[in-house]
Design a protein around this motif. Structure first.
Motif, PDB file in Angstrom:
ATOM      1  N   ALA A 133       7.916 102.322 -29.493  1.00  0.00           N
ATOM      2  CA  ALA A 133       6.674 102.966 -29.911  1.00  0.00           C
ATOM      3  C   ALA A 133       6.874 103.645 -31.267  1.00  0.00           C
ATOM      4  O   ALA A 133       7.963 104.129 -31.581  1.00  0.00           O
ATOM      5  CB  ALA A 133       6.233 103.989 -28.866  1.00  0.00           C
ATOM      6  N   GLN A 134       5.814 103.674 -32.047  1.00  0.00           N
ATOM      7  CA  GLN A 134       5.892 104.209 -33.410  1.00  0.00           C
ATOM      8  C   GLN A 134       5.510 105.683 -33.491  1.00  0.00           C
ATOM      9  O   GLN A 134       5.087 106.169 -34.544  1.00  0.00           O
ATOM     10  CB  GLN A 134       4.983 103.378 -34.322  1.00  0.00           C
ATOM     11  CG  GLN A 134       5.329 101.905 -34.353  1.00  0.00           C
ATOM     12  CD  GLN A 134       6.675 101.645 -34.994  1.00  0.00           C
ATOM     13  OE1 GLN A 134       6.828 101.780 -36.205  1.00  0.00           O
ATOM     14  NE2 GLN A 134       7.659 101.269 -34.197  1.00  0.00           N
ATOM     15  N   GLY A 135       5.669 106.401 -32.391  1.00  0.00           N
ATOM     16  CA  GLY A 135       5.252 107.796 -32.360  1.00  0.00           C
ATOM     17  C   GLY A 135       6.092 108.746 -33.172  1.00  0.00           C
ATOM     18  O   GLY A 135       5.600 109.779 -33.630  1.00  0.00           O
ATOM     19  N   TRP A 136       7.379 108.428 -33.363  1.00  0.00           N
ATOM     20  CA  TRP A 136       8.252 109.351 -34.097  1.00  0.00           C
ATOM     21  C   TRP A 136       7.721 109.604 -35.503  1.00  0.00           C
ATOM     22  O   TRP A 136       7.600 110.762 -35.943  1.00  0.00           O
ATOM     23  CB  TRP A 136       9.684 108.803 -34.137  1.00  0.00           C
ATOM     24  CG  TRP A 136      10.536 109.278 -35.276  1.00  0.00           C
ATOM     25  CD1 TRP A 136      11.163 108.511 -36.204  1.00  0.00           C
ATOM     26  CD2 TRP A 136      10.872 110.645 -35.618  1.00  0.00           C
ATOM     27  NE1 TRP A 136      11.853 109.290 -37.109  1.00  0.00           N
ATOM     28  CE2 TRP A 136      11.695 110.598 -36.768  1.00  0.00           C
ATOM     29  CE3 TRP A 136      10.547 111.880 -35.078  1.00  0.00           C
ATOM     30  CZ2 TRP A 136      12.192 111.754 -37.371  1.00  0.00           C
ATOM     31  CZ3 TRP A 136      11.049 113.037 -35.690  1.00  0.00           C
ATOM     32  CH2 TRP A 136      11.861 112.960 -36.820  1.00  0.00           C
ATOM     33  N   THR A 137       7.359 108.549 -36.212  1.00  0.00           N
ATOM     34  CA  THR A 137       6.829 108.730 -37.571  1.00  0.00           C
ATOM     35  C   THR A 137       5.527 109.516 -37.541  1.00  0.00           C
ATOM     36  O   THR A 137       5.301 110.415 -38.368  1.00  0.00           O
ATOM     37  CB  THR A 137       6.618 107.367 -38.248  1.00  0.00           C
ATOM     38  OG1 THR A 137       7.885 106.738 -38.453  1.00  0.00           O
ATOM     39  CG2 THR A 137       5.931 107.529 -39.591  1.00  0.00           C
ATOM     40  N   ALA A 138       4.646 109.200 -36.580  1.00  0.00           N
ATOM     41  CA  ALA A 138       3.358 109.896 -36.498  1.00  0.00           C
ATOM     42  C   ALA A 138       3.555 111.373 -36.194  1.00  0.00           C
ATOM     43  O   ALA A 138       2.932 112.235 -36.833  1.00  0.00           O
ATOM     44  CB  ALA A 138       2.491 109.247 -35.428  1.00  0.00           C
ATOM     45  N   TRP A 139       4.405 111.667 -35.233  1.00  0.00           N
ATOM     46  CA  TRP A 139       4.653 113.066 -34.851  1.00  0.00           C
ATOM     47  C   TRP A 139       5.265 113.851 -36.012  1.00  0.00           C
ATOM     48  O   TRP A 139       4.841 114.973 -36.310  1.00  0.00           O
ATOM     49  CB  TRP A 139       5.572 113.097 -33.636  1.00  0.00           C
ATOM     50  CG  TRP A 139       5.926 114.459 -33.120  1.00  0.00           C
ATOM     51  CD1 TRP A 139       5.176 115.251 -32.301  1.00  0.00           C
ATOM     52  CD2 TRP A 139       7.140 115.201 -33.367  1.00  0.00           C
ATOM     53  NE1 TRP A 139       5.842 116.433 -32.014  1.00  0.00           N
ATOM     54  CE2 TRP A 139       7.044 116.421 -32.662  1.00  0.00           C
ATOM     55  CE3 TRP A 139       8.287 114.932 -34.107  1.00  0.00           C
ATOM     56  CZ2 TRP A 139       8.057 117.378 -32.685  1.00  0.00           C
ATOM     57  CZ3 TRP A 139       9.299 115.889 -34.141  1.00  0.00           C
ATOM     58  CH2 TRP A 139       9.177 117.092 -33.431  1.00  0.00           C
ATOM     59  N   TRP A 296      11.336 115.095 -30.866  1.00  0.00           N
ATOM     60  CA  TRP A 296      10.297 114.104 -30.572  1.00  0.00           C
ATOM     61  C   TRP A 296      10.625 113.350 -29.288  1.00  0.00           C
ATOM     62  O   TRP A 296       9.745 113.121 -28.454  1.00  0.00           O
ATOM     63  CB  TRP A 296      10.131 113.114 -31.725  1.00  0.00           C
ATOM     64  CG  TRP A 296       9.516 111.822 -31.258  1.00  0.00           C
ATOM     65  CD1 TRP A 296      10.105 110.593 -31.180  1.00  0.00           C
ATOM     66  CD2 TRP A 296       8.178 111.640 -30.747  1.00  0.00           C
ATOM     67  NE1 TRP A 296       9.233 109.674 -30.661  1.00  0.00           N
ATOM     68  CE2 TRP A 296       8.048 110.291 -30.384  1.00  0.00           C
ATOM     69  CE3 TRP A 296       7.094 112.493 -30.563  1.00  0.00           C
ATOM     70  CZ2 TRP A 296       6.887 109.764 -29.853  1.00  0.00           C
ATOM     71  CZ3 TRP A 296       5.927 111.977 -30.021  1.00  0.00           C
ATOM     72  CH2 TRP A 296       5.824 110.630 -29.682  1.00  0.00           C
ATOM     73  N   ASP A 297      11.872 112.940 -29.115  1.00  0.00           N
ATOM     74  CA  ASP A 297      12.256 112.203 -27.915  1.00  0.00           C
ATOM     75  C   ASP A 297      11.888 112.990 -26.659  1.00  0.00           C
ATOM     76  O   ASP A 297      11.379 112.422 -25.676  1.00  0.00           O
ATOM     77  CB  ASP A 297      13.758 111.915 -27.923  1.00  0.00           C
ATOM     78  CG  ASP A 297      14.164 110.910 -28.997  1.00  0.00           C
ATOM     79  OD1 ASP A 297      13.296 110.155 -29.460  1.00  0.00           O
ATOM     80  OD2 ASP A 297      15.359 110.890 -29.360  1.00  0.00           O
ATOM     81  N   GLU A 298      12.130 114.294 -26.687  1.00  0.00           N
ATOM     82  CA  GLU A 298      11.803 115.132 -25.527  1.00  0.00           C
ATOM     83  C   GLU A 298      10.293 115.193 -25.303  1.00  0.00           C
ATOM     84  O   GLU A 298       9.810 115.071 -24.168  1.00  0.00           O
ATOM     85  CB  GLU A 298      12.368 116.545 -25.725  1.00  0.00           C
ATOM     86  CG  GLU A 298      13.883 116.624 -25.667  1.00  0.00           C
ATOM     87  CD  GLU A 298      14.382 118.057 -25.798  1.00  0.00           C
ATOM     88  OE1 GLU A 298      13.558 118.986 -25.644  1.00  0.00           O
ATOM     89  OE2 GLU A 298      15.583 118.238 -26.056  1.00  0.00           O
ATOM     90  N   CYS A 299       9.542 115.386 -26.385  1.00  0.00           N
ATOM     91  CA  CYS A 299       8.078 115.442 -26.282  1.00  0.00           C
ATOM     92  C   CYS A 299       7.530 114.133 -25.744  1.00  0.00           C
ATOM     93  O   CYS A 299       6.700 114.119 -24.819  1.00  0.00           O
ATOM     94  CB  CYS A 299       7.460 115.729 -27.650  1.00  0.00           C
ATOM     95  SG  CYS A 299       7.594 117.427 -28.218  1.00  0.00           S
ATOM     96  N   PHE A 300       7.965 113.036 -26.308  1.00  0.00           N
ATOM     97  CA  PHE A 300       7.429 111.733 -25.925  1.00  0.00           C
ATOM     98  C   PHE A 300       7.725 111.425 -24.463  1.00  0.00           C
ATOM     99  O   PHE A 300       6.858 110.967 -23.718  1.00  0.00           O
ATOM    100  CB  PHE A 300       8.007 110.645 -26.831  1.00  0.00           C
ATOM    101  CG  PHE A 300       7.439 109.278 -26.588  1.00  0.00           C
ATOM    102  CD1 PHE A 300       6.080 109.084 -26.415  1.00  0.00           C
ATOM    103  CD2 PHE A 300       8.269 108.168 -26.545  1.00  0.00           C
ATOM    104  CE1 PHE A 300       5.550 107.818 -26.191  1.00  0.00           C
ATOM    105  CE2 PHE A 300       7.758 106.899 -26.329  1.00  0.00           C
ATOM    106  CZ  PHE A 300       6.395 106.720 -26.149  1.00  0.00           C
ATOM    107  N   SER A 301       8.945 111.687 -24.045  1.00  0.00           N
ATOM    108  CA  SER A 301       9.307 111.435 -22.657  1.00  0.00           C
ATOM    109  C   SER A 301       8.429 112.244 -21.706  1.00  0.00           C
ATOM    110  O   SER A 301       7.900 111.711 -20.716  1.00  0.00           O
ATOM    111  CB  SER A 301      10.783 111.772 -22.425  1.00  0.00           C
ATOM    112  OG  SER A 301      11.138 111.583 -21.077  1.00  0.00           O
ATOM    113  N   ALA A 302       8.240 113.513 -22.026  1.00  0.00           N
ATOM    114  CA  ALA A 302       7.420 114.379 -21.160  1.00  0.00           C
ATOM    115  C   ALA A 302       5.965 113.932 -21.151  1.00  0.00           C
ATOM    116  O   ALA A 302       5.325 113.843 -20.088  1.00  0.00           O
ATOM    117  CB  ALA A 302       7.533 115.829 -21.616  1.00  0.00           C
TER     118      ALA A 302
END
Length: 342
Positions: A133-139, A296-302
């Protein structure tokens, strides 16, 4: 995880020719290639998933100077973000057979690369493909690039793309008061509001974008998360509030244009509103803030486990499906990320 046998060869996708105009599936071929010999410190990974990204168009057109990506020439194997399982690894690497890792040698069934180029994954996500998922860049862009504030109105251009589909949801989770996206079809627009939580969507090719955006954002735009550039950037300038912050992370208008090489993204802006409204425009890469990636990894997982965020993606099966999937991505036929499962 069960032991993975060492193969003698690997199928991979190579560029056959530089296309004239937008790439087609016939510009690529799937070949059976001998695996390279592992050098000191190398690992062998069996890829399970890789991401199909539109930036391939830029690379096969010769690339853009200053970017970290190597241009592709005819005969070269494509590359992209991938997730796979370790088959062989040196004892000194800290990796073991069966470990799940992320790396950048997608578009092949097996990859040989330095252990240092692999990131060991904790396996905490319910679906291993979600690591693509491309969320890291967005976050990172919304958190550090523009420092999004609660209650602000955010416009995400290319809101149904792999990164845009994450950016709209993340903006909401970070406290945005109103989130607006853009896309190319009414079908995608319906899914964006129903599945991704967008408050409104503007349609490219319908009414003038500036008029649509003004209606969707009656109180103006505070933050632009820009994947596209071009007329959408111009529309955001026109509707921006004083002190608006624009974070520029892509240039799809130029990259995917049939009328350009894919390596330029020109745009004409009226600078007077930029000056008078004191708009900030910032080109951004998440590499600027890589120390925050574990957060970010923690946020995304949760968020993923709680259902507060969804990984919007289309999944295709088999490496043979890769070239056609790439052509479809460039043509805008998919919703969210496109993942090839091997």
């Amino acid at each position: 995880m069960p032991s993975v046998p060492r193969p003698g060869s690997s199928r991979e996708v190579r560029l056959v020719r530089r296309p004239t105009g937008l790439p087609a599936a016939t510009d690529f071929e799937v070949v059976d290639a001998a695996l390279p010999v592992l050098g000191d410190g190398d690992v062998l990974v069996r890829n399970r998933f890789f991401h199909v990204h539109s930036s391939v168009r830029m690379l096969i057109a010769g690339g853009v100077e200053g970017t970290p990506f190597t241009p592709l020439n005819p005969g070269d194997t494509l590359g992209s973000a991938a997730v796979g399982e370790v088959v062989e690894a040196p004892a000194s690497s800290g990796l073991r057979e069966g470990d799940l890792v992320a790396h950048w040698l997608g578009w092949r069934e097996y990859a040989v690369l330095p252990a240092a180029a692999c990131r060991r994954l904790d396996g905490d996500l319910p679906d291993p493909a979600a690591y693509l998922a491309q969320g890291w860049t967005a976050w990172a862009a919304l958190t550090f690039g523009v420092e999004l504030r609660r209650g602000e109105t955010v416009f995400v251009s290319g809101g149904a793309s792999s990164i845009g589909s994450m950016a709209g949801q993340i903006a909401r989770l970070l406290g945005a008061g109103r989130v607006i996206g853009s896309t190319s079809s009414a079908a995608k627009a319906r899914r964006m509001t129903a599945e991704l939580g967008y408050d409104a969507v503007v349609l490219r090719g319908a009414e003038p974008l500036e008029e649509q955006l003004a209606k969707a954002a009656p109180d103006g735009v505070d933050v632009l998360f820009d994947n596209v550039g071009g007329e959408q950037l111009r529309a955001a300038v026109a509707v921006a509030n004083e002190g608006a912050r624009f974070v520029l992370i892509g240039a799809l208008a130029g990259q995917l244009s049939e009328d350009s090489s894919g390596t330029t993204a020109p745009v004409t802006l009226d600078l007077f509103p930029v000056l008078f409204k004191r708009i900030t425009l910032r080109g951004y890469s998440a590499d600027d803030d890589v120390e925050h990636e574990p957060a970010w990894d923690e946020c995304f997982s949760a968020w993923l486990r709680s259902g507060e965020i969804v990984f919007a993606h289309d999944r295709v099966h088999g490496i043979e499906a890769g070239p056609a999937a790439l052509a479809d991505v460039i043509a805008g036929r998919h919703f969210g990320a496109v993942i090839v499962e091997l």
